[in-house]
Design a protein around this motif. Structure first.
Motif, short mmCIF file in Angstrom:
data_model
loop_
_atom_site.label_atom_id
_atom_site.label_comp_id
_atom_site.label_asym_id
_atom_site.label_seq_id
_atom_site.Cartn_x
_atom_site.Cartn_y
_atom_site.Cartn_z
N UNK A 195 38.08 38.87 33.58
CA UNK A 195 38.25 37.66 34.23
C UNK A 195 39.57 37.67 35.29
N UNK A 196 40.46 38.64 34.55
CA UNK A 196 41.59 38.98 35.46
C UNK A 196 40.98 39.69 36.67
N UNK A 197 40.29 40.65 36.77
CA UNK A 197 39.68 41.30 37.68
C UNK A 197 39.20 40.34 38.87
N UNK A 198 38.47 39.48 38.05
CA UNK A 198 37.75 38.73 39.27
C UNK A 198 38.79 37.73 39.91
N UNK A 199 39.81 37.39 39.23
CA UNK A 199 40.74 36.30 39.73
C UNK A 199 41.65 37.17 40.90
#
Length: 449
Positions: A195-199
């Motif tokens: 999710x951090x990569x998406x954000x």
């Protein structure tokens, strides 16, 4: 729109010219074109080959020589049968072709309908379809590259990767919900990193929007400073024409003037503004308010200072309190120099003479260096429209919220937030079709594209 009917339109700008192009798309494109164009050999016998022939009127009499080609579905721009007729650029000929095409079963295309059919038939996603219009309206070479890159799928690749990561993260999260008692911190950490990569990726795309859009529209540079500092003279020198009235009387410029230049493939919009100074005159105050508004919207402010004056150059400020991107330009370099930058001012300074041309090349380079840094914006992997920016910002925010909810041990709600983030990505690609949105997007197109 996008149904089984056949559409026709002129695809070249209206007006007399050397060549005019008429395009047809749909199941009867070839049959309709054969009524208008008499080819040798007959049009359609050899698909994807150019045929020479004549445009004929209702009585079969030739009125123009022309070239035509037939492209068979599905390997075409719209995934439908397409015929294009290249005639001389006479309005009379083009109108005749359109009228006869309509008489034989075609209908006049709506604005952007060819590209809309390409989107509806899966040839392009919605961002690629929008890039067609952006490419047509681009104001610079680098803007063309940015729009073409989006059309070729550069931005789509990054956005589809976001969706894949969101789907993966949600699938893992929901799988863990079924075995909540056995969930390990390592598994939760893997989901959070995804999710951090998406954000991060979504936020990075948002950050690249302003520069990419400016390349498309052209960068705005405002010439601002005290009255009689040489702003109008400098504008004329940079444009290579007398656009602004120049006199020795301070305050000659009351309203802003603009002109466009192309430097190293970048379109730059130069704006000359009213001088900034203390005054009780209501007209001059209104003119200065207009100057401040232009400064606040600019990509760069050129702080113009009279180089023959003995007052030090200071940085300009905006009423909003935000720092202005600016360079200091000391004019009248052909005269004895007295001005210098005030203590503590580290803004880049360029000396120029509009009279002799001294320093103008250095000023152009300095402007481009500030407004157009060499960034990935130019690769076609950056958003070009406000719709893109807003959807990506919403994706980043929903993903950020999902991470927070997962950290607070509410994975069910986190999964819902990931679903919301994925919906924003689907909107970007046009996976969830809203007719009102499509109507608004394709209304920007010209008829025939």
């Amino acid at each position: 729109m996008g149904g089984p009917d056949t559409i026709i339109a002129v695809s070249t700008p209206r007006g007399s010219g050397g060549v005019g192009l008429v395009r047809l798309s749909g199941p009867r494109a070839l049959a309709v074109a054969q009524q208008v164009f008499d080819g040798r050999p007959p049009l359609g016998r050899h698909p994807r080959q150019v045929t020479y022939g004549r445009v004929v009127d209702d009585d079969g009499r030739p009125v123009d020589t022309a070239l035509a080609w037939y492209l068979a579905a599905p390997d075409t721009y719209t995934s439908e049968d397409i015929v294009e007729l290249s005639t001389h650029g006479s309005n009379a000929v083009l109108d005749l072709v359109i009228e006869r095409g309509i008489c034989h079963g075609a209908r006049l295309a709506e604005p952007g309908e060819f590209t809309r059919r390409a989107f509806l038939n899966g040839r392009l996603d919605l961002m690629q379809a929008e890039a067609v219009a952006d490419l047509v309206h681009s104001q610079s070479v680098s803007g063309l590259r940015a729009a073409y890159g989006v059309l070729e799928g550069g931005l789509s690749v990054r956005v589809r990767r976001l969706r894949e990561d969101l789907v993966d993260a949600r699938a893992r999260l929901e799988s863990l919900l079924d075995f909540s008692e056995d969930v390990t911190s390592a598994e939760l950490g893997d989901i959070d990193r995804l999710m951090a990569r998406v954000e991060y990726e979504a936020a990075s795309l948002v950050d690249s929007f302003r520069g990419a859009r400016a390349r498309l529209d052209g960068f705005t540079v405002v010439l601002a400073g005290r009255p009689n500092a040489g702003k109008s003279t400098l504008l004329n020198a940079l444009l290579g024409e007398d656009r602004a009235i120049v006199t020795d009387v301070p305050g000659t410029t009351r309203d802003w003037l603009e002109g466009r230049v192309m430097w190293s493939g970048e379109s730059v919009r130069l704006i000359d503004t009213a001088g900034l100074h203390d005054t009780g005159d209501a007209t001059e105050q209104a003119a200065m308010e207009s100057t401040r508004q232009q400064m606040a919207r600019a990509d760069l402010v050129a702080n113009i200072v009279d180089g023959a004056d003995d007052r030090d150059a200071e940085e300009l400020n905006c009423d909003t309190g935000d720092p202005l991107p600016q360079i200091i330009v000391l004019t009248k370099a052909d005269l004895p120099s007295r001005a210098s930058t005030a203590p503590g001012v580290e803004t880049e300074t360029v000396q120029v003479s509009a009279l002799t041309g001294r320093g103008l090349g250095e000023l152009r380079k300095a402007i481009l260096r500030h407004v157009s840094p060499q960034t990935p914006d130019q690769t076609g992997a950056a958003p070009l429209r406000e719709r893109h920016r807003a959807a990506l910002a919403a994706t980043a925010e929903a993903t950020r919220h999902a991470r927070r909810l997962l950290a607070e041990d509410t994975p069910e709600i986190a999964a819902d937030e990931l679903l919301r983030a994925a919906a924003h990505v689907d909107d970007l690609l046009g996976e969830s079709q809203d007719e009102a949105v499509l109507d608004r997007i394709f209304a920007e197109f010209c008829v025939g594209k």
